[in-house]
Design a protein around this motif. Sequence first.
Motif, PDB file in Angstrom:
ATOM      1  N   GLY A 219       0.830  -1.200   0.000  1.00  0.00           N
ATOM      2  CA  GLY A 219       0.000   0.000   0.000  1.00  0.00           C
ATOM      3  C   GLY A 219       0.864   1.248   0.000  1.00  0.00           C
ATOM      4  O   GLY A 219       2.023   1.229  -0.440  1.00  0.00           O
ATOM      5  N   SER A 220       0.315   2.318   0.518  1.00  0.00           N
ATOM      6  CA  SER A 220       1.020   3.601   0.478  1.00  0.00           C
ATOM      7  C   SER A 220       2.166   3.646   1.473  1.00  0.00           C
ATOM      8  O   SER A 220       2.162   2.951   2.494  1.00  0.00           O
ATOM      9  N   THR A 221       3.141   4.489   1.167  1.00  0.00           N
ATOM     10  CA  THR A 221       4.296   4.638   2.048  1.00  0.00           C
ATOM     11  C   THR A 221       3.876   5.187   3.411  1.00  0.00           C
ATOM     12  O   THR A 221       4.381   4.753   4.454  1.00  0.00           O
ATOM     13  N   ALA A 222       2.919   6.125   3.423  1.00  0.00           N
ATOM     14  CA  ALA A 222       2.482   6.725   4.687  1.00  0.00           C
ATOM     15  C   ALA A 222       1.874   5.674   5.616  1.00  0.00           C
ATOM     16  O   ALA A 222       2.191   5.618   6.808  1.00  0.00           O
ATOM     17  N   VAL A 223       1.010   4.822   5.080  1.00  0.00           N
ATOM     18  CA  VAL A 223       0.392   3.778   5.892  1.00  0.00           C
ATOM     19  C   VAL A 223       1.438   2.752   6.322  1.00  0.00           C
ATOM     20  O   VAL A 223       1.433   2.277   7.457  1.00  0.00           O
ATOM     21  N   GLY A 224       2.369   2.428   5.411  1.00  0.00           N
ATOM     22  CA  GLY A 224       3.432   1.488   5.743  1.00  0.00           C
ATOM     23  C   GLY A 224       4.269   1.965   6.917  1.00  0.00           C
ATOM     24  O   GLY A 224       4.606   1.176   7.816  1.00  0.00           O
ATOM     25  N   LYS A 225       4.581   3.242   6.938  1.00  0.00           N
ATOM     26  CA  LYS A 225       5.362   3.790   8.049  1.00  0.00           C
ATOM     27  C   LYS A 225       4.596   3.684   9.368  1.00  0.00           C
ATOM     28  O   LYS A 225       5.186   3.375  10.418  1.00  0.00           O
ATOM     29  N   LYS A 226       3.298   3.934   9.323  1.00  0.00           N
ATOM     30  CA  LYS A 226       2.492   3.822  10.552  1.00  0.00           C
ATOM     31  C   LYS A 226       2.468   2.379  11.049  1.00  0.00           C
ATOM     32  O   LYS A 226       2.600   2.129  12.260  1.00  0.00           O
ATOM     33  N   LEU A 227       2.296   1.431  10.134  1.00  0.00           N
ATOM     34  CA  LEU A 227       2.295   0.035  10.536  1.00  0.00           C
ATOM     35  C   LEU A 227       3.627  -0.371  11.153  1.00  0.00           C
ATOM     36  O   LEU A 227       3.670  -1.120  12.137  1.00  0.00           O
ATOM     37  N   MET A 228       4.726   0.122  10.601  1.00  0.00           N
ATOM     38  CA  MET A 228       6.048  -0.175  11.153  1.00  0.00           C
ATOM     39  C   MET A 228       6.176   0.367  12.573  1.00  0.00           C
ATOM     40  O   MET A 228       6.682  -0.316  13.477  1.00  0.00           O
ATOM     41  N   ARG A 229       5.709   1.591  12.771  1.00  0.00           N
ATOM     42  CA  ARG A 229       5.787   2.178  14.114  1.00  0.00           C
ATOM     43  C   ARG A 229       4.944   1.365  15.097  1.00  0.00           C
ATOM     44  O   ARG A 229       5.370   1.079  16.217  1.00  0.00           O
TER      45      ARG A 229
END
Length: 469
Positions: A219-229
């Motif tokens: 998916g999007s980079t923004a959502v990916g970063k949130k999932l990682m956090r």
Amino acid sequence: MYINGQWITTNEKMDVINPATLEKIADVSIGGRQETKHAIASAKSAFSSWGTAPGTKRSHYLANTAQQLRRNRNELAETITTEMGKPLSDAKREVESAIDYVEWYAEEAKRIYGEVIPASHENKHLMVIQQPIGVAAAITPWNFPVSMITRKIAPALAAGCTVVLKPAPSTPLSAIKVFECFHAAELPKGVVNLVIGPAKEIGPELTGNPDVRKITFTGSTAVGKKLMRDAADTVKKVSMELGGHAPFIVFEDADLDEAVKGILATKFKAAGQTCISTNRIFAEKNIAEKLGKKLAEQAAQLKVGNGLEDVDVGPLINESAVAKADSHVKDAVSQNGEVLCGGKPYSKLNGYFYEPTVITGAHKEMKIANEETFGPVAPIFTFEEEEEIAAMVNHEQYGLAAYCFTKDLSRGYRMMNQLEYGIVGINDPAPIVAQAPFGGIKESGMGKEGGTSGLKEYLEEKYVSIKTG
């Protein structure tokens, strides 16, 4: 939803809309945190036997799943087209790709090897064994609503993991059809689980529950970063395929007809809504005008419409996608870009359509040079020397896919090494196959899908030292 081998319904429903007609085509039951907890618990319970089963047994179930997918391939393709809009011919190719992944990993389930390490002491034996990581949570997008599922679930099952899947809210029907095939293949209860519902409820449970040991997301980079956090609190293994901004480089020695054919295939398939869609075309100055004319002539002839009909380009997924494509075009025009064809929403139909668009005079200050369009808009940039092209196309943030067309083999090798992308197609607009790794670098992702690399994402290495005396 599908949890612990049973179909689950709730009183709360979600409408599914056909983006080509704006008509409601179905409603589906949705759940939240409780259903997700139930799915995770079921997956954990099933892992104790699935994770220790012989690879040949897991292979058998995957092969059965592939048979069921093939038996239902026409219905699967029609569901894809009705749900997200791509032409039926493209949807059929997606289903075949989905089957390829299941069949390939059915074979790889039998080939998970360890290692024996030469010992440094006479009385020791050293080994590395591979074990499944545990429960995996998969979050898939709407643009490939069938193949993205099998590309994640097939290697997970082959490795011995159990899975909880959350599909995109726009395309739940495709996921349901895939899980009908899992059910028909008689996978043991709890091995695969499907939860449908709002990300704000399902996502935190997937990332926060300690029984989930792996997150895989596209998916999007923004959502990916949130999932990682969010996954960091329980230190889960994470693999992600995120945004792309693919350049398509055409040198003056390239076969222009083949290059145009490649751009049409990588730019306008699925209306430009793939992570590896060409987003920026870079043409050597001497052939830029000719390339633009050829491309615009053929793009203007592409038939736009409902994917269930004989068309080349279907709708965008929603109104916001149309607005984004249009904003990129308007911004380019305001900065002296010239529209050779298209350039506006397609008003002849009621759905979310945008005209296939070609723009010349693109430069680095435009939005389209810096943001992923995710629509059928092809901007053409120019360059003069090979030495400058790598600096022009290598992006600070994105690094998923790149394409380069040239007849010079040495130049092709130089580009292969200089392009900072996880996937590079040299004279090849369709490099993706089940047996090869797929994934990006930089903020376009981490980890791989496909090939033996994709299998390793679901395995953990365990080192064992045995003292014999």
